[in-house]
Design an enzyme around this catalytic site. Structure first.
Site, mmCIF file in Angstrom:
data_model
loop_
_atom_site.group_PDB
_atom_site.id
_atom_site.type_symbol
_atom_site.label_atom_id
_atom_site.label_comp_id
_atom_site.label_asym_id
_atom_site.label_seq_id
_atom_site.Cartn_x
_atom_site.Cartn_y
_atom_site.Cartn_z
ATOM 1 C CD GLU A 11 -2.930 -0.267 2.530
ATOM 2 O OE1 GLU A 11 -2.804 0.811 3.144
ATOM 3 O OE2 GLU A 11 -3.576 -1.225 2.967
ATOM 4 C CG ASP A 39 -3.993 8.412 8.342
ATOM 5 O OD1 ASP A 39 -3.862 7.186 8.537
ATOM 6 O OD2 ASP A 39 -4.209 8.908 7.222
ATOM 7 C CE1 TYR A 60 -7.348 -1.199 7.137
ATOM 8 C CE2 TYR A 60 -6.395 -0.547 5.041
ATOM 9 C CZ TYR A 60 -6.353 -0.574 6.412
ATOM 10 O OH TYR A 60 -5.314 0.031 7.071
#
Lengths: 267, 405
Positions: free
Chosen positions: A49, A60, A177
């Site tokens: 990735e 994040d 994911y």
């Protein structure tokens, strides 16, 4: 797209836990990104990735925020990351997945979002992950990515109720994911309670491979997750290794970290 | 056109703007909030409870004050009315929304509130309602804003809230908002994110607009009672745009009423020196919604600058982007220096010290009035009082001759 799907399915039927390292494009430099891609494959990565940085990455934690800021400060524009990837694409065979946010995709060029997917595909990317693009908003993006032969991978979270999990599983291509924690990306001392249960619940709803990311930091954690999931994604911990090593030794440090992860999840 | 259909639609779009662009982890919480709000909207008990709090606790209705000397100073027989949100408890319109969202949080059994704040007014409002309802409260505030709004930081702490300094990025409202969203992603099961403006993912732009629309509903009724007519123009400052939407929305179908939003022009309209999103932005996604945005060619968010912490934001509510697109409202920018003149104008003519945010709207009147017909009627949204800004104003005016005008 086919390369990603085939690779993920092959790993799954071979019962090999997929190892998916994440690096930020342009951190510490575009040159390092190229060398990292080659070295991580050699160290045992099954999918790589690569982040295209955004100024305001909402999913994040501090480590990847800082990596995004460093990359942007060094001029890691999407086009430059694409050319870096293109220049090493023929040297690696693993699928490459681009992780970014929706605004850089929208602003990349016209027609949006197709221009982004076209350039991503041309540089050798097989899929994209856009964490702030939930399935409801993604129908048009999914079609236009498919036209460019780019897989769209969606995130499932511990807070997603079963109907959403099913919809995410249906929409996601290559793998699903699964977000290990209720939270942002980042290094964590312990795996969240209930993680393996959550992974198994999701696997009951789909036949697609389930890869787990967010917070998997040590070989021991990766091994445990690998017992329930089809793959593990290593982000902040690897970014931290790269940032701590600095300069030329960063590639070496990253490769040996990923090799340790490889040994932990099995060959 | 704005009047021909209801916005937002079921999934939160105002024409092309709005929507939900957030991490999957909070999608279920947004659905829960949407559901809770839909029920509360129709629930007479919820509405009565909110109305009661707005009256007895916050001090509604606020006066619609005819500003005689300000009107005279501006000339042409134009009659300026001030909608006095500055007289509300905690000193700004933010309490209207904070009370509504706190009631929703209690209904959803969430015992912790988080908020972002720029000028600190929304942080103070959220800390206040948290104290009122016995909820835990954490407020995210840019380090730079904590410095320039130190008084409000102290107020929040006094109210029992934890103020979390945000040191990433520009250390102002944008980063406080990002950090609040990240915290919400982490604590979503127990926490309600009390957004302070008509921004963010659906249903926030809808519910904040509804909670702030009390401003325009009252003003419309009050002006009809006083003048027997509707205003020619509404003027309000726009950062995220909650006080402006609150004023404009109840007039949206009164096609003859001009709506003018005033953005922060900073020191110049060059990139990075202002926060005039609707004037200088392009559509894009930030903080969960598709709206106008100050960004570079590749979609990275630009830094902003404004003398007023509350307007210092690179985004704007999607409903404003929609009003601009459909020409239901128009938008202008006022510079830092002009806003300071606005502070002085209102203070000297009316004895009312406005916050730096609505001072932008006051300053815009000097540009607007010459273009209005004689004896036009204007309502200005005076969204907050200026006590919090006295230090900033003093710093800026000392050393210039302006304060001796």
């Amino acid at each position: 797209m086919e390369r990603l799907r085939t690779a993920c399915n092959r790993l799954c039927s071979a019962r090999r836990t997929a190892l998916v390292p994440f690096i930020m494009g342009g951190d510490p430099s575009l040159e390092a990104t190229k060398r990292l891609i080659v070295a991580l494959e050699a160290a045992g990565a099954d999918v790589i990735e690569i982040g295209v940085p955004f100024s305001d990455p909402l999913a994040d934690g501090p480590i990847i925020q800082a990596a995004s800021a460093r990359a942007l400060a060094r001029g890691a524009r999407p086009r430059r990351i694409f050319s870096a990837v293109a220049s090493v694409r023929s040297r690696v065979t693993v699928p490459l997945v681009c992780l970014t946010y929706w605004n850089p995709v929208l602003q990349f060029g016209r027609p949006a979002p197709q221009a982004f997917f076209r350039a991503a595909h041309a540089s050798g990317f097989d899929g994209v992950i856009v964490p702030d693009l939930p399935i409801e908003a993604a129908a048009a993006a999914k079609r236009s990515a498919a036209r460019e032969d780019v897989a769209t991978i969606f995130l499932a979270a511990p807070t997603s109720p079963p109907p959403r999990l099913r919809a995410v599983a249906r929409a996601s291509e290559g793998f699903i994911y699964y977000v290990s924690v209720i939270g942002t990306t980042g290094v964590r001392r312990a795996l969240p309670a209930g993680l393996l249960h959550g992974v198994r619940q999701l696997k009951l709803l789909t036949t697609k491979p389930v890869y787990v990311g967010f917070g998997i930091s040590t070989p021991g954690q990766a091994a445990r997750v690998g017992r329930a999931a089809d793959g593990v994604i290593i982000g902040s911990a690897l970014i931290h290794v790269i940032a701590a090593a600095r300069g030329r030794s960063a590639v070496q440090a990253a490769a040996s970290f990923v090799a340790r992860m490889r040994r932990a999840v099995g060959r | 056109m704005a009047s021909s259909r209801t916005v937002p639609d079921r999934i939160g779009y105002f024409g092309p703007f709005g929507g939900q662009f957030v991490p999957e982890t909070v999608m279920a919480a947004l659905a829960q909030l949407d559901d809770a709000y839909r029920r509360a909207r129709r629930d007479a008990r919820f509405q009565a409870e909110l109305r009661q709090l707005l009256q007895s606790y916050a001090g509604r209705p606020t006066p619609l004050y005819f500003a005689t000397r300000l009107s005279q100073a501006l000339g042409r027989g134009v009659r300026i009315y001030l909608k006095r949100e500055d007289l509300l408890h905690t000193g700004a319109h933010k309490i209207n929304n904070a009370l509504g969202q706190a009631l929703l949080a209690v209904r959803m059994k969430k015992r912790r509130l988080i908020a972002e704040t720029g000028a600190g007014q929304h942080g103070v409002a959220t800390a206040t309602v948290a104290a009122l309802f016995g909820l835990e409260c954490e407020v995210f505030m840019g380090q730079e804003d904590m410095r320039r709004q130190a008084l409000n930081v102290f107020r929040m702490r006094l109210l029992g809230a934890r103020v979390v300094p945000v040191t990433s990025g520009t250390k102002t409202l944008k980063d406080a908002c990002s950090e609040a969203i990240r915290n919400w992603v982490t604590t979503v099961r127990t926490t309600h994110y009390c957004i302070g403006s008509v921004v963010g993912p659906h249903p926030y732009p809808l519910l904040v607009r509804d909670f702030q629309s009390v401003i325009g509903r009252e003003a419309r009724r009050q002006l009809l009672a006083r003048e027997g007519r509707l205003p020619d123009a509404l003027v309000a400052c726009v950062g995220g745009g909650s006080n402006a939407i609150g004023l404009f929305h109840p007039f949206r179908n009164d096609r003859r009423v001009q709506c003018i939003g005033v953005e922060a022009g900073g020191t110049s309209l060059a990139p990075g020196h202002h926060a005039a999103t609707l004037l200088k932005g392009r559509p894009g996604v930030l903080h969960g919604a598709y709206s106008q945005l100050l960004q570079d060619r590749e979609g990275q968010i630009l830094s902003t600058a404004s003398i007023s912490a509350g307007l210092d934001y690179p985004g704007v509510g999607p409903e404003h982007a929609y009003y601009q697109l459909t020409r239901r409202a128009r938008y202008a920018a006022v510079s830092d220096a002009q806003a300071l003149r606005g502070v002085q104008l209102l203070t000297r003519t009316e004895g009312i010290l406005p916050a730096l945010e609505p001072a932008h709207a006051v300053a815009y009147l000097e540009r607007l009035v010459p273009r209005l017909r004689r004896r036009a009627v204007v309502i200005l949204g005076l969204s907050g009082r200026g006590d919090k800004d006295v230090q900033t104003i003093a710093d800026r005016l000392n050393g210039t001759a302006a304060h001796r005008v």
